[in-house]
Design an enzyme around this catalytic site. Structure first.
Site, mmCIF file in Angstrom:
data_model
loop_
_atom_site.group_PDB
_atom_site.id
_atom_site.type_symbol
_atom_site.label_atom_id
_atom_site.label_comp_id
_atom_site.label_asym_id
_atom_site.label_seq_id
_atom_site.Cartn_x
_atom_site.Cartn_y
_atom_site.Cartn_z
ATOM 1 N N CYS B 79 15.534 15.988 -13.797
ATOM 2 C CA CYS B 79 15.041 14.997 -12.822
ATOM 3 C C CYS B 79 13.945 14.154 -13.474
ATOM 4 O O CYS B 79 14.201 13.463 -14.446
ATOM 5 C CB CYS B 79 14.572 15.669 -11.540
ATOM 6 S SG CYS B 79 14.385 14.494 -10.177
ATOM 7 N N HIS B 180 19.567 18.140 -9.959
ATOM 8 C CA HIS B 180 18.889 19.442 -10.023
ATOM 9 C C HIS B 180 19.916 20.554 -10.184
ATOM 10 O O HIS B 180 20.441 21.052 -9.189
ATOM 11 C CB HIS B 180 18.069 19.677 -8.749
ATOM 12 C CG HIS B 180 16.837 18.837 -8.693
ATOM 13 N ND1 HIS B 180 15.644 19.239 -9.222
ATOM 14 C CD2 HIS B 180 16.632 17.595 -8.206
ATOM 15 C CE1 HIS B 180 14.739 18.287 -9.054
ATOM 16 N NE2 HIS B 180 15.315 17.277 -8.435
ATOM 17 N N GLU B 182 19.429 23.563 -10.777
ATOM 18 C CA GLU B 182 18.928 24.789 -10.138
ATOM 19 C C GLU B 182 19.223 24.804 -8.647
ATOM 20 O O GLU B 182 19.084 25.835 -7.994
ATOM 21 C CB GLU B 182 17.429 24.954 -10.414
ATOM 22 C CG GLU B 182 16.475 24.055 -9.604
ATOM 23 C CD GLU B 182 16.331 22.634 -10.149
ATOM 24 O OE1 GLU B 182 17.128 22.249 -11.037
ATOM 25 O OE2 GLU B 182 15.433 21.917 -9.680
#
Lengths: 256, 201
Positions: B79, B180, B182
């Site tokens: 990001c 993202h 994650e």
């Protein structure tokens, strides 16, 4: 092209998901990690954890159980409940939350929105708006709506507040239409469309989710996401089937 | 032994979720609060949530800017962390790390296009890259950002939100992803696992 999101909202107290009827008689539904994971596995695009005990206790959502959920989940997590300061928001974000959602504290002290946006970026800051149509036909906001005995009708017009919240740094607005909340008769499309017209950041429809057609209608008035709670928890709405129905209707979603 | 991932604390808010994501993959992951914390790491991750100016100031204060330029191990910016890999950013008009040429710009507003770009969007790879092994073209990843890098020479994947921008970049063993991983469910985990398998040069 961006997908429309389906957001599952869990009411949490002391790390347990609870379900109440008209804010009373909360029934234990299970551990928050387990239920959040179930919604994730079913295809939820995002989870909102609402600590219903925080505001009445004068605290904020507890980073301990927020951290347990955030460690386990691999989809975005937003936390709501009693967040009044940058420090409180930081403790939740450091615990693994991706966004914080503020409602009554933003109405009491609108500067909080900008403080959070400056500290973490506006993409972390969600403003929840509880709204109801008054006798004169005007939509106005309510504060303290988590507690029926303390709820207050404010003179502030819903659409004015949505515009102001964005101006101050909100990165997303959740519009909870209280007149349709819990009815399962569909989202308040008129109000959503009016909100859309003044809302340039992502807009989340909340209140009234029951069937796939309700979600389709909300997305047709250009809501970016729609939130469901009760209908998901009692199993009357299944996210996989919901998304397949939306996909079949030509609404872009994330199929899992 | 599992690879040791050092996660740069650039003052952002998402390093905890990045660490959890690597731990779910069985990797050892630790937060580095200054450049010393990067020593001995097999992999470095530069996450980021927030604004380019304050993040760069913090990286310089903690000695990360020099350390990242001479890391010698695979690096992944996520990001804002990806945006900081470029030379400059229009966000605050600041000089960034300069590991990749180019300037990060604000996503242009357009009718029906909301900024920040928030949600799940399809990512299309440009050519082949080990980072996207086993991730089919068009897989949706989770994005939250208001600025983006243009499709430059290092672009390995694109996404479209109004305009088309670089969703992922690679130059040697320096990688960046605008989304993202994650928070991108199974496909995001696969991408992080692919990053763990990139050979150390």
């Amino acid at each position: 092209m961006l997908s429309r999101r389906i957001i599952a909202c869990l009411d949490v107290r002391d790390g347990r998901v609870v379900k109440g009827v008209r804010f009373e008689g909360h029934r234990d539904m299970g551990d928050v990690v387990e239920l959040a994971r179930r919604h994730r596995d079913a295809g939820a695009d995002e989870i909102v954890l609402y600590d219903i005990a925080a505001s009445p206790r004068g605290t904020c959502a507890d980073p301990a159980w927020v951290g347990r959920v955030a460690r386990d989940l691999d989809i975005p997590v937003c936390v709501a409940g009693g967040i009044r300061t940058v420090a409180q928001a930081r403790s939740l974000l450091n615990a693994g939350a991706d966004k914080v959602s503020i409602n009554t504290p933003a109405l009491e002290r609108p500067d909080l929105i900008a403080e959070l946006a400056d500290a973490f970026g506006r993409q972390c800051v969600v403003v929840g708006v509880d709204s109801r149509r008054d006798g004169d036909g005007e939509w106005r906001v309510r504060s303290h709506s988590g507690d029926a005995s303390r709820m207050r009708a404010l003179p502030r017009r819903t659409l004015d507040w949505i515009a102001e919240a964005q101006e101050r740094g909100a990165g997303e607005v959740v519009l909870n239409c209280m007149d349709s909340d819990g009815t399962r008769d569909g989202f308040d499309l008129g109000q959503l469309a009016a909100a859309r017209a003044v809302c340039a950041v992502p807009l989340v429809a909340s209140g009234g989710a029951g069937r796939a057609a309700h979600f389709e209608a909300a997305f047709r008035v250009d809501a970016d996401a729609a939130l469901a709670a009760g209908a998901l928890h009692d199993g009357s709405l299944e996210i996989g089937a919901l998304k397949r129905a939306l996909d079949g209707a030509g609404i872009r979603v994330r199929l899992t | 032994m599992a690879p040791a991932v050092a996660i740069v604390d650039a003052g952002g808010a998402n390093f905890a979720s990045v660490r959890c994501a690597f731990e779910r993959l069985g990797a050892r992951a630790a937060i580095a609060s200054d450049a010393d914390g990067l020593r001995g790491a097999d992999r470095i991750v530069l996450p980021g949530v927030g604004a380019a100016g304050p993040a760069m100031a913090l990286l310089r204060d903690r000695g990360f800017d020099q350390a990242l330029r001479s890391a010698g191990v695979p690096l992944l910016g996520i990001c804002l962390g990806m945006q900081l890999l470029f030379a400059t950013s229009a966000e605050g008009d600041v000089a960034t790390l300069g590991l990749l040429p180019g300037r990060v710009e604000a996503l242009p507003p357009a009718p029906g296009v909301r900024v920040p770009h928030m949600g799940w969007n399809a990512v299309a790879t440009v050519g082949s890259t080990p980072l996207f092994d086993g991730i089919p073209p068009g897989t949706q990843m989770y994005f939250v950002h208001g600025y983006a890098a243009p499709q430059g020479v290092d672009c390995i994947a694109v996404a479209t939100h109004g305009a088309t921008f670089a969703a992922a970049v690679q130059r040697g063993t320096t990688f960046g992803v605008q989304f993202h991983p994650e928070r991108s469910a199974g496909p995001g985990a696969r991408l992080l696992d692919n990053f763990l398998r990139v050979p150390v040069p």
